[in-house]
Scaffold this motif. Sequence first.
Motif, PDB file in Angstrom:
ATOM      1  N   SER A  60       0.836  -1.214   0.000  1.00 16.42           N
ATOM      2  CA  SER A  60       0.000   0.000   0.000  1.00 16.42           C
ATOM      3  C   SER A  60       0.866   1.257   0.000  1.00 16.42           C
ATOM      4  O   SER A  60       0.516   2.243  -0.660  1.00 16.42           O
ATOM      5  CB  SER A  60      -0.959  -0.004   1.192  1.00 16.42           C
ATOM      6  OG  SER A  60      -0.254   0.036   2.411  1.00 16.42           O
ATOM      7  N   ILE A 119       2.032   1.642  -3.546  1.00 15.33           N
ATOM      8  CA  ILE A 119       0.926   2.119  -4.406  1.00 15.33           C
ATOM      9  C   ILE A 119       0.706   3.609  -4.211  1.00 15.33           C
ATOM     10  O   ILE A 119       0.518   4.347  -5.189  1.00 15.33           O
ATOM     11  CB  ILE A 119      -0.370   1.321  -4.115  1.00 15.33           C
ATOM     12  CG1 ILE A 119      -0.226  -0.114  -4.606  1.00 15.33           C
ATOM     13  CG2 ILE A 119      -1.575   1.979  -4.778  1.00 15.33           C
ATOM     14  CD1 ILE A 119      -1.365  -1.033  -4.190  1.00 15.33           C
ATOM     15  N   PHE A 169       1.116   5.895  -7.378  1.00 13.75           N
ATOM     16  CA  PHE A 169      -0.114   6.379  -7.988  1.00 13.75           C
ATOM     17  C   PHE A 169      -0.746   7.547  -7.251  1.00 13.75           C
ATOM     18  O   PHE A 169      -1.653   8.188  -7.779  1.00 13.75           O
ATOM     19  CB  PHE A 169      -1.127   5.235  -8.124  1.00 13.75           C
ATOM     20  CG  PHE A 169      -0.619   4.110  -8.958  1.00 13.75           C
ATOM     21  CD1 PHE A 169      -0.489   4.249 -10.325  1.00 13.75           C
ATOM     22  CD2 PHE A 169      -0.251   2.907  -8.374  1.00 13.75           C
ATOM     23  CE1 PHE A 169      -0.009   3.206 -11.104  1.00 13.75           C
ATOM     24  CE2 PHE A 169       0.228   1.867  -9.139  1.00 13.75           C
ATOM     25  CZ  PHE A 169       0.357   2.010 -10.503  1.00 13.75           C
ATOM     26  N   TYR A 204      -5.982   1.313   0.737  1.00 11.57           N
ATOM     27  CA  TYR A 204      -5.251   0.280  -0.003  1.00 11.57           C
ATOM     28  C   TYR A 204      -4.810  -0.841   0.939  1.00 11.57           C
ATOM     29  O   TYR A 204      -4.895  -2.021   0.598  1.00 11.57           O
ATOM     30  CB  TYR A 204      -4.030   0.871  -0.706  1.00 11.57           C
ATOM     31  CG  TYR A 204      -4.353   1.848  -1.802  1.00 11.57           C
ATOM     32  CD1 TYR A 204      -5.403   1.628  -2.690  1.00 11.57           C
ATOM     33  CD2 TYR A 204      -3.603   2.997  -1.981  1.00 11.57           C
ATOM     34  CE1 TYR A 204      -5.700   2.529  -3.702  1.00 11.57           C
ATOM     35  CE2 TYR A 204      -3.878   3.899  -2.986  1.00 11.57           C
ATOM     36  CZ  TYR A 204      -4.928   3.659  -3.854  1.00 11.57           C
ATOM     37  OH  TYR A 204      -5.204   4.550  -4.855  1.00 11.57           O
TER      38      TYR A 204
END
Length: 190
Positions: free
Chosen positions: A47, A50, A54, A158
Motif C-alpha cells: 500500500s 501504491i 499512484f 489500499y
Amino acid sequence: MINKINILNLIKEHLSTFYLKDKTKKDNKRRDGKALFLFFIVPLFVSIIIVFLFGNMNDSLSNSLLTCLSILSPLMFGFFPFIYDLIDNDNINPKSKFLIQEFKANVLFTMILSFSALACILIWTLVNNNLDFLLYLKKDIVNNLSTGILLFLSGVIYYLLLCLGFHILMIIQRFNFLINQYNKFKINNP
C-alpha cells in the motif's frame, strides 16, 4: 454499553488462529510469523508503494470500491448458516470443530476489515468532495493538510483492501477444506 460494540475480542480471536503446533514449547503453540507477515506486513509495504506510485485515489475508483464492498460485506453473512450447521453437528471430529471455530473468527475479522474499508472510503469521499469549500477558507494550509489527509486515507484504504483480499483467499481455502471434510463425513456416515 461499550461492550456491545467492542470488537477487540473478535480481533483477538482472529489473531489466535495464527498459531502453529510446537512440540518444544510447554503450551504446544507458537505464533506463525510467516503468516502474520503475509497477512499484515506485506499489505502495508504494497500500500505504501501504491501511494508513492499512484498517489491519491480518484472518485471513480472510490465509487467502484464502495459498490464492490457493499456487495461483498453482506455475502460474508452467507457463511454463517453453513458454520452453525457444522457446529451443531455432533458427529464431526474435534479437529474439524476447532477449524470451524477458526473459520468463524476469520469470517468475522474479514467483515470487520470490509466495514473498516467502507468507512475509510466514505471519509475519503467526504474530505475529497468538501475540498473546494475548505480551500476557500485558507488555501495554503488547508490544501497541504487536505492533500496529506487524502493520501493517508488512500494508503489506509489500499492497506485494508489488500488485507481483505488475503483474508478472503484464506477463507476460500478454509471453506474448501471444510466442505471436503463435510463431504467425507457424509460419505462415510450416510
